[in-house]
Enzyme design. Structure first.
Site, PDB file in Angstrom:
ATOM      1  CE  LYS A  14      -2.152  -0.605   4.031  1.00  0.00           C
ATOM      2  NZ  LYS A  14      -1.345  -2.029   4.342  1.00  0.00           N
ATOM      3  NE  ARG A  89      -4.833  -0.758   8.907  1.00  0.00           N
ATOM      4  CZ  ARG A  89      -3.600  -0.201   8.341  1.00  0.00           C
ATOM      5  NH1 ARG A  89      -3.702   0.911   7.761  1.00  0.00           N
ATOM      6  NH2 ARG A  89      -2.676  -0.984   8.225  1.00  0.00           N
ATOM      7  NE  ARG A 128       7.395  -2.574   6.941  1.00  0.00           N
ATOM      8  CZ  ARG A 128       6.395  -2.200   6.726  1.00  0.00           C
ATOM      9  NH1 ARG A 128       5.944  -1.165   5.781  1.00  0.00           N
ATOM     10  NH2 ARG A 128       5.396  -2.567   7.377  1.00  0.00           N
ATOM     11  NE  ARG A 134       6.210  -0.164  10.076  1.00  0.00           N
ATOM     12  CZ  ARG A 134       4.970  -0.149   9.334  1.00  0.00           C
ATOM     13  NH1 ARG A 134       5.284   0.373   8.291  1.00  0.00           N
ATOM     14  NH2 ARG A 134       3.869  -0.672   9.580  1.00  0.00           N
ATOM     15  NE  ARG A 145       1.271  -4.804  11.146  1.00  0.00           N
ATOM     16  CZ  ARG A 145       2.335  -4.636  10.540  1.00  0.00           C
ATOM     17  NH1 ARG A 145       3.543  -5.237  11.087  1.00  0.00           N
ATOM     18  NH2 ARG A 145       2.641  -3.792   9.299  1.00  0.00           N
TER      19      ARG A 145
HETATM   20  P1  B4P Z   1       3.697  -1.888   2.483  1.00  0.00           P
HETATM   21  O1  B4P Z   1       2.448  -2.878   2.353  1.00  0.00           O
HETATM   22  O2  B4P Z   1       3.635  -0.760   1.570  1.00  0.00           O
HETATM   23  O3  B4P Z   1       3.460  -1.491   3.949  1.00  0.00           O
HETATM   24  P2  B4P Z   1       2.499  -0.279   4.735  1.00  0.00           P
HETATM   25  O4  B4P Z   1       2.034   0.482   3.636  1.00  0.00           O
HETATM   26  O5  B4P Z   1       3.459   0.299   5.516  1.00  0.00           O
HETATM   27  O6  B4P Z   1       1.317  -1.069   5.245  1.00  0.00           O
HETATM   28  P3  B4P Z   1       1.113  -1.713   6.825  1.00  0.00           P
HETATM   29  O7  B4P Z   1      -0.239  -2.240   6.842  1.00  0.00           O
HETATM   30  O8  B4P Z   1       2.279  -2.493   7.119  1.00  0.00           O
HETATM   31  O9  B4P Z   1       1.372  -0.119   7.722  1.00  0.00           O
HETATM   32  P4  B4P Z   1       0.467   1.167   7.682  1.00  0.00           P
HETATM   33  O10 B4P Z   1       1.497   2.062   7.844  1.00  0.00           O
HETATM   34  O11 B4P Z   1      -0.476   1.027   7.084  1.00  0.00           O
HETATM   35  O12 B4P Z   1       4.996  -2.529   2.325  1.00  0.00           O
HETATM   36  C1  B4P Z   1       5.436  -3.762   3.221  1.00  0.00           C
HETATM   37  C2  B4P Z   1       6.801  -4.009   2.651  1.00  0.00           C
HETATM   38  O13 B4P Z   1       6.745  -4.833   1.644  1.00  0.00           O
HETATM   39  C3  B4P Z   1       7.824  -2.885   2.543  1.00  0.00           C
HETATM   40  O14 B4P Z   1       8.989  -3.139   3.176  1.00  0.00           O
HETATM   41  C4  B4P Z   1       7.844  -2.774   0.831  1.00  0.00           C
HETATM   42  O15 B4P Z   1       9.243  -2.349   0.554  1.00  0.00           O
HETATM   43  C5  B4P Z   1       7.646  -4.086   0.553  1.00  0.00           C
HETATM   44  N1  B4P Z   1       7.116  -4.324  -0.720  1.00  0.00           N
HETATM   45  C6  B4P Z   1       6.148  -3.374  -1.231  1.00  0.00           C
HETATM   46  N2  B4P Z   1       5.858  -3.877  -2.268  1.00  0.00           N
HETATM   47  C7  B4P Z   1       6.692  -4.746  -2.870  1.00  0.00           C
HETATM   48  C8  B4P Z   1       6.986  -5.772  -3.912  1.00  0.00           C
HETATM   49  N3  B4P Z   1       6.036  -5.598  -5.137  1.00  0.00           N
HETATM   50  N4  B4P Z   1       7.688  -6.733  -3.881  1.00  0.00           N
HETATM   51  C9  B4P Z   1       8.442  -7.072  -2.831  1.00  0.00           C
HETATM   52  N5  B4P Z   1       8.379  -6.426  -1.584  1.00  0.00           N
HETATM   53  C10 B4P Z   1       7.461  -5.310  -1.596  1.00  0.00           C
HETATM   54  O16 B4P Z   1      -0.245   0.750   9.291  1.00  0.00           O
HETATM   55  C11 B4P Z   1       0.589   0.679  10.722  1.00  0.00           C
HETATM   56  C12 B4P Z   1      -0.163   0.698  11.890  1.00  0.00           C
HETATM   57  O17 B4P Z   1      -0.786   1.780  11.965  1.00  0.00           O
HETATM   58  C13 B4P Z   1      -1.177  -0.233  11.936  1.00  0.00           C
HETATM   59  O18 B4P Z   1      -1.046  -1.806  12.412  1.00  0.00           O
HETATM   60  C14 B4P Z   1      -2.403   0.514  12.954  1.00  0.00           C
HETATM   61  O19 B4P Z   1      -1.659  -0.007  14.118  1.00  0.00           O
HETATM   62  C15 B4P Z   1      -2.135   1.907  12.690  1.00  0.00           C
HETATM   63  N6  B4P Z   1      -3.195   2.188  11.719  1.00  0.00           N
HETATM   64  C16 B4P Z   1      -2.825   2.593  10.563  1.00  0.00           C
HETATM   65  N7  B4P Z   1      -3.979   3.169   9.840  1.00  0.00           N
HETATM   66  C17 B4P Z   1      -4.893   2.924  10.710  1.00  0.00           C
HETATM   67  C18 B4P Z   1      -6.378   2.931  10.749  1.00  0.00           C
HETATM   68  N8  B4P Z   1      -7.100   3.415   9.481  1.00  0.00           N
HETATM   69  N9  B4P Z   1      -7.209   2.598  11.878  1.00  0.00           N
HETATM   70  C19 B4P Z   1      -6.373   2.227  13.055  1.00  0.00           C
HETATM   71  N10 B4P Z   1      -5.020   2.186  13.086  1.00  0.00           N
HETATM   72  C20 B4P Z   1      -4.426   2.348  12.067  1.00  0.00           C
END
Ligand code: B4P
Length: 205
Positions: A14, A89, A128, A134, A145
């Site tokens: 994402k 979410r 990651r 992280r 998660r």
């Molecule tokens: P991503 O999937 O991009 O990770 P993210 O956006 O950080 O999503 P995530 O759900 O983990 O965290 P978020 O910040 O939204 O990538 C993950 C990894 O994969 C990276 O290292 C990337 O380089 C790698 N990657 C990506 N594409 C790839 C590909 N094609 N091939 C290989 N590798 C690849 O949320 C974090 C926390 O915030 C949640 O757990 C919650 O506590 C809180 N939160 C956020 N939004 C919330 C909400 N709406 N409500 C309540 N809590 C919330």
């Protein structure tokens, strides 16, 4: 003037893809996870409140998250479109977003779902963890998660699907390939005139 959101399990790409898509659509990418992490780093009241949830891999309570998103969407740069990354979410957050947009006389164009299997998701997040350290990328917290995603966020996906507002894209493969698939799917939905892709061969996704 696109208003969209990106949804998918942790590790589906994402955040990675949101930055790129937002650039092509010339709209701000708004990541709730990034906003929480920035507040944790700055030691704000919101950050202190959010940190315990982030560390455990729990969702930050709806009240806190919704108020934060409402404030962010009121900023000038979101008036001409936005890409929400990681929100909504929960079904409560879906209703809140509907109300925020209705109050502003706006509507969501579509929700983009990124898919990947649990094995690939865990592999990416553990990679990651090694690179970025992280706090929520440990094996136990990742499993939690993913389970929360199944319980709380899959109904959100179903909700947008039932409104005929969902675009589903396979998130497996090289990052550039996934971006290409997403942009092609968006272009089919909103038309090429709103998508600012650089022309090949200089194309740098
Ligand atoms: P991503 O999937 O991009 O990770 P993210 O956006 O950080 O999503 P995530 O759900 O983990 O965290 P978020 O910040 O939204 O990538 C993950 C990894 O994969 C990276 O290292 C990337 O380089 C790698 N990657 C990506 N594409 C790839 C590909 N094609 N091939 C290989 N590798 C690849 O949320 C974090 C926390 O915030 C949640 O757990 C919650 O506590 C809180 N939160 C956020 N939004 C919330 C909400 N709406 N409500 C309540 N809590 C919330």
């Amino acid at each position: 003037m696109t208003r969209m959101l990106i949804i998918g399990p942790p590790g589906s790409g994402k955040g990675t893809q949101a930055e790129r898509i937002a650039r092509f659509l010339e709209i701000p990418a708004i990541s709730t996870g990034d906003i929480f992490r920035a507040n944790v780093q700055d030691g704000t009241t919101l950050g202190i409140e959010a940190q315990k949830y982030l560390d455990r891999g729990d969702l930050v309570p709806d009240g806190v998250t919704i108020a934060m998103v409402r404030d962010r969407l009121m900023k000038d740069d979101a008036g001409q479109g936005f890409l929400l990354d990681g929100f909504p979410r929960t079904l409560g957050q879906v209703s809140a977003l509907d109300a925020i947009l209705e109050d502003a006389g706006q509507r969501l164009d579509f929700a983009l779902q990124l898919t990947a299997d649990a094995e690939e998701l865990t592999r990416r997040l553990l990679a990651r963890a090694r690179e970025a350290g992280r706090s929520d990328d440990t094996e136990d917290v990742i499993a939690h998660r993913l389970e929360l995603y199944r319980q709380q966020t899959e109904p959100v996906v179903e909700n947008y699907h039932s409104r005929d507002a969902l675009i589903k894209v396979d998130g497996i493969g090289a990052v550039d390939d996934v971006t290409g698939r997403i942009m092609a799917a968006i272009e089919r939905r909103i038309g090429p005139e709103q998508v600012f892709l650089p022309s090949a061969p200089a194309m740098s996704l």
